[in-house]
Motif scaffolding. Structure first.
Motif, mmCIF file in Angstrom:
data_model
loop_
_atom_site.group_PDB
_atom_site.id
_atom_site.type_symbol
_atom_site.label_atom_id
_atom_site.label_comp_id
_atom_site.label_asym_id
_atom_site.label_seq_id
_atom_site.Cartn_x
_atom_site.Cartn_y
_atom_site.Cartn_z
ATOM 1 N N MET A 200 1.032 -1.079 -0.152
ATOM 2 C CA MET A 200 -0.216 -0.071 0.063
ATOM 3 C C MET A 200 0.980 1.257 0.068
ATOM 4 O O MET A 200 2.213 1.397 0.445
ATOM 5 C CB MET A 200 -0.995 0.082 1.149
ATOM 6 N N LYS A 201 0.373 2.243 -0.602
ATOM 7 C CA LYS A 201 1.184 3.488 -0.882
ATOM 8 C C LYS A 201 0.342 4.737 0.235
ATOM 9 O O LYS A 201 -0.605 4.395 0.861
ATOM 10 C CB LYS A 201 0.881 4.005 -2.156
ATOM 11 N N MET A 202 1.133 5.448 0.551
ATOM 12 C CA MET A 202 0.808 6.743 1.054
ATOM 13 C C MET A 202 0.706 7.854 0.061
ATOM 14 O O MET A 202 1.491 8.000 -0.922
ATOM 15 C CB MET A 202 2.061 6.891 2.421
ATOM 16 N N PHE A 203 0.001 8.881 0.685
ATOM 17 C CA PHE A 203 -0.156 10.124 -0.490
ATOM 18 C C PHE A 203 -0.419 11.261 0.577
ATOM 19 O O PHE A 203 -1.179 11.226 1.505
ATOM 20 C CB PHE A 203 -1.686 9.907 -1.266
ATOM 21 N N LEU A 204 0.344 12.215 -0.158
ATOM 22 C CA LEU A 204 0.132 13.641 0.919
ATOM 23 C C LEU A 204 -0.617 14.657 0.040
ATOM 24 O O LEU A 204 -0.640 14.821 -1.098
ATOM 25 C CB LEU A 204 1.707 14.061 0.956
ATOM 26 N N ILE A 205 -1.555 15.226 0.803
ATOM 27 C CA ILE A 205 -2.213 16.522 0.593
ATOM 28 C C ILE A 205 -1.753 17.752 1.523
ATOM 29 O O ILE A 205 -2.335 17.654 2.681
ATOM 30 C CB ILE A 205 -3.579 16.251 0.658
ATOM 31 N N SER A 206 -0.917 18.532 0.842
ATOM 32 C CA SER A 206 -0.378 19.532 1.623
ATOM 33 C C SER A 206 -0.613 21.056 1.324
ATOM 34 O O SER A 206 -1.164 21.282 0.014
ATOM 35 C CB SER A 206 0.954 19.317 1.591
ATOM 36 N N ASP A 207 -0.383 21.985 2.095
ATOM 37 C CA ASP A 207 -0.545 23.384 1.359
ATOM 38 C C ASP A 207 0.687 23.911 1.586
ATOM 39 O O ASP A 207 0.968 25.257 1.341
ATOM 40 C CB ASP A 207 -1.421 24.035 2.552
ATOM 41 N N ASP B 250 7.289 22.774 1.064
ATOM 42 C CA ASP B 250 8.656 22.161 1.800
ATOM 43 C C ASP B 250 7.955 20.759 2.486
ATOM 44 O O ASP B 250 8.859 20.154 2.498
ATOM 45 C CB ASP B 250 8.905 23.161 2.787
ATOM 46 N N THR B 251 6.532 20.914 2.913
ATOM 47 C CA THR B 251 6.196 19.578 3.372
ATOM 48 C C THR B 251 6.349 18.468 2.426
ATOM 49 O O THR B 251 6.698 17.413 2.421
ATOM 50 C CB THR B 251 4.932 19.755 3.952
ATOM 51 N N LYS B 252 5.807 18.920 1.125
ATOM 52 C CA LYS B 252 5.710 18.100 -0.085
ATOM 53 C C LYS B 252 7.193 17.493 -0.417
ATOM 54 O O LYS B 252 7.301 16.388 -0.536
ATOM 55 C CB LYS B 252 4.741 18.416 -1.188
ATOM 56 N N THR B 253 8.293 18.413 -0.432
ATOM 57 C CA THR B 253 9.315 17.983 -0.669
ATOM 58 C C THR B 253 10.039 17.153 0.331
ATOM 59 O O THR B 253 10.638 16.371 -0.100
ATOM 60 C CB THR B 253 10.236 19.258 -0.747
ATOM 61 N N GLY B 254 9.833 17.329 1.585
ATOM 62 C CA GLY B 254 10.226 16.337 2.389
ATOM 63 C C GLY B 254 9.718 14.840 2.557
ATOM 64 O O GLY B 254 10.330 13.970 2.511
ATOM 65 N N MET B 255 8.533 14.828 2.340
ATOM 66 C CA MET B 255 7.899 13.808 2.209
ATOM 67 C C MET B 255 8.152 13.069 1.074
ATOM 68 O O MET B 255 8.342 11.770 0.827
ATOM 69 C CB MET B 255 6.220 13.897 2.349
ATOM 70 N N LEU C 38 -2.136 11.357 4.027
ATOM 71 C CA LEU C 38 -1.733 12.270 5.142
ATOM 72 C C LEU C 38 -2.006 13.711 4.737
ATOM 73 O O LEU C 38 -1.727 14.141 3.481
ATOM 74 C CB LEU C 38 0.069 12.296 4.937
ATOM 75 N N ILE C 39 -2.687 14.557 5.487
ATOM 76 C CA ILE C 39 -2.783 15.811 5.083
ATOM 77 C C ILE C 39 -2.510 16.796 6.121
ATOM 78 O O ILE C 39 -2.641 16.622 7.385
ATOM 79 C CB ILE C 39 -4.593 15.834 4.804
ATOM 80 N N THR C 40 -2.154 18.029 5.766
ATOM 81 C CA THR C 40 -1.910 19.097 6.738
ATOM 82 C C THR C 40 -2.936 19.410 7.647
ATOM 83 O O THR C 40 -3.945 19.337 7.224
ATOM 84 C CB THR C 40 -0.923 20.048 6.152
#
Length: 102
Positions: free
Chosen positions: A1-8, A11-16, A49-51
């Protein structure tokens, strides 16, 4: 299974992304809902993952997913500015989810 990020935040997106997590950067409520809907349709995504800031924009949608969906797991994460949660946020969530006061 994968993880997916929803960010505002880029920098958070880059780190993840450095950790192997793909995601999107959005800012408006409708963009957040569209990103969430897209992630929900992908059956390979097991964790979203969501901020916290974006989580507040669509709090009812997230609450519905947490209470009614088996997968994916939705996790609100703090951004680089820290957390916006109250100290009793987990206790409140449990109380709302199952009706028990702990």
């Amino acid at each position: 299974m994968k993880m997916f990020l929803i960010s505002d935040n880029v920098d958070t997106k880059t780190g993840m992304r450095l950790a192997g997590v793909k995601g999107v950067v959005v800012h408006e409520r409708e963009e957040v809902r569209a990103a969430l809907d897209t992630a929900l349709k992908d059956k390979d995504i097991g964790i979203i993952l969501i901020t916290e800031k974006l989580g507040k924009l669509i709090a009812d949608d997230i609450k519905n997913i947490k209470l009614n969906y088996h997968t994916p797991l939705v996790v609100e994460i703090p951004d680089r500015h820290g957390t916006g949660r109250t100290p009793d946020s987990i206790t409140k969530y449990v109380r709302e989810a199952i009706g028990l006061r702990i």
